[in-house]
Design an enzyme around this catalytic site. Structure first.
Site: not given
Ligand code: ZN
Ligand code: NAG
Ligand code: NAG
Ligand code: NAG
Length: 400
Positions: A100, A126, A128, A138, A151, A232
């Site tokens: 992910h 991590h 996004h 996000e 994040h 999230t």
């Molecule tokens: Zn995140």
């Protein structure tokens, strides 16, 4: 204090969540399921997360769009101060593609020393991102989606364990910053980006030599938004006290492209657009540590900035790295003040209702009494018993 359950931190990214959770051992992260059947969820079916993870349809979900004009300035939001982020190269950090995102495990010695009313210790960070076709942050600000988002995830050690912290409101904190294409390479991201090709496939893991982790965040940690939200990703626990920085982090076009095109997720497909759509506020307020809303009078901001962007990344190096980490003394218990307040309000409501009903009954009794008195007085042969009736009413009142 080290966190013996750091191996559980990937819980947040639910790829590993349930298997690790159930095994509850530090080694579980190495024996996780990677087979084709793996993957309780994916970004392709995010509309259906709530079927298996009911919190995902809650009222305090993340991410959100931040409408700057609706933010509420709070002078209690002091600048974020970090402690212990300059890691020695001899320290090896785990970097992993969990299908992910790419996750870098962080030692619990990295803390947030100021900016929150409670103590927080790092778990992992991590990213996004989007795809060459579009951006992938996000959170959005005034409807604008940025190229990517970092994040850094923390837990409140006074909750006992990470597992407990994940279930307590405010038990988790995330520092979020937007990634944006800028004119030059951001050297702070190189230690991470250089290793990406080693974790190309889902489940792959490698190590990264310790580096200056704070350099991954914007140079200015004083301007941020704060709101109550959730993870999230499933299980979407609504326990995150979010910080979203106003200053962004600049990476070169090449660096952003590398992020967007290197990793693979489920079924060897490109791992792209790993962001969740913004969620409804449901009445939540977004606080700001700075005057983010532009009043019609256009009062100039104290520091003259309107839409500040990150200056040269190198200016980030000399920040307060070596402050003494919070001792934990006086760290408030991981109690849910909001819940307590909610309970108090609820109790007050119930009491108000009870008193209201009681008043109505008493008033009615009194009116009936008056009415009877009058009827009786009109009757020529009446024998009123005012004392008895009156006493009864008084007694009623005193039973409460
Ligand atoms: Zn995140
Ligand atoms: C989240 O942070 C705000 C502001 O710093 C604080 O007032 C609030 O108590 C925190 N919420 C929780 C649930 O910890
Ligand atoms: C930062 O704040 C300014 C002023 O409110 C705003 O115009 C800008 O969009 C904000 N940027 C981000 C990323 O929050
Ligand atoms: C914020 O409010 C100002 C003044 O009313 C307005 O000019 C501006 O367009 C608004 N900004 C956004 C992003 O809604």
């Amino acid at each position: 204090m080290s966190c013996p359950r750091l191996g559980l931190s990937l819980l947040l990214l639910a790829a590993l969540a349930w298997t690790e959770d159930e095994h509850g051992s530090e080694d579980s992260s190495h024996s996780k399921k990677k087979g084709p059947g793996h993957g309780h969820w994916s970004y392709a079916d995010k509309d259906e997360w709530q079927l298996e993870f009911p919190f995902c349809s809650g009222q305090k979900q993340s991410p959100i769009n931040i409408d700057t004009n609706s933010t509420i300035f709070s002078h209690e939001l002091q600048p974020i101060v970090l402690a212990g982020y300059s890691l020695d190269p001899s320290e090896q950090l785990s970097l992993m593609n969990n299908g992910h995102t790419v996750v870098l495990q962080l030692p619990g010695s990295l803390t947030i020393a100021s900016g929150y009313p409670q103590e927080y210790r790092a778990m992992q960070l991590h990213l996004h991102w989007g795809s060459p076709e579009g951006p992938g942050s996000e959170h959005t600000v005034d409807g604008r989606r940025y190229d990517g988002e970092i994040h850094m995830v923390y837990y409140n050690p006074s909750c006992g364990s990470i597992k407990e912290a994940m279930k307590q409101p405010g038990g988790l904190a995330v520092l979020a910053a937007f990634l944006q294409v800028g004119p030059e390479d951001n050297m702070h991201y190189q230690p991470l980006l250089e290793q990406l090709h080693k974790v190309q496939e889902e489940g792959k893991e490698t190590t990264v030599a310790g580096f200056n982790i704070e350099g991954l965040l914007p140079a200015n940690l004083g301007r941020y938004y704060r709101y109550s939200g959730s993870l999230t990703t499933p299980p979407c626990y609504q326990t995150v006290n979010w910080t979203v920085f106003n200053w962004t982090v600049l990476l070169s076009k090449k660096q952003i492209s590398l992020l967007e095109t290197t990793l693979q997720g489920d079924d060897d497909t490109d791992l792209q657009n790993n962001f969740r759509l913004t969620q409804r506020l449901h009445g939540r307020k977004v606080l700001a540590s700075f005057q983010a809303s532009l009043s019609p009078r256009k009062v100039p901001l104290p520091d003259g900035g309107v839409a500040p962007m990150t200056p040269a990344p190198d200016s980030a190096t000399e920040r307060s790295m070596d402050k003494v980490p919070g001792t934990g003394a006086g760290c408030p218990p991981c109690a849910d003040s909001e819940k307590q307040l909610g309970f108090a309000l609820q109790t007050a409501d119930v009491l108000a209702g009870l008193f209201g009903a009681l008043f109505a009954v008493t008033a009615l009794a009194f009116l009936i009494y008056i009415h009877r008195q009058r009827s009786q007085n009109r009757r020529p042969d009446s024998h009123p018993k005012p004392n008895i009736i009156y006493t009864a009413a008084t007694t009623d009142e005193n039973t409460v």
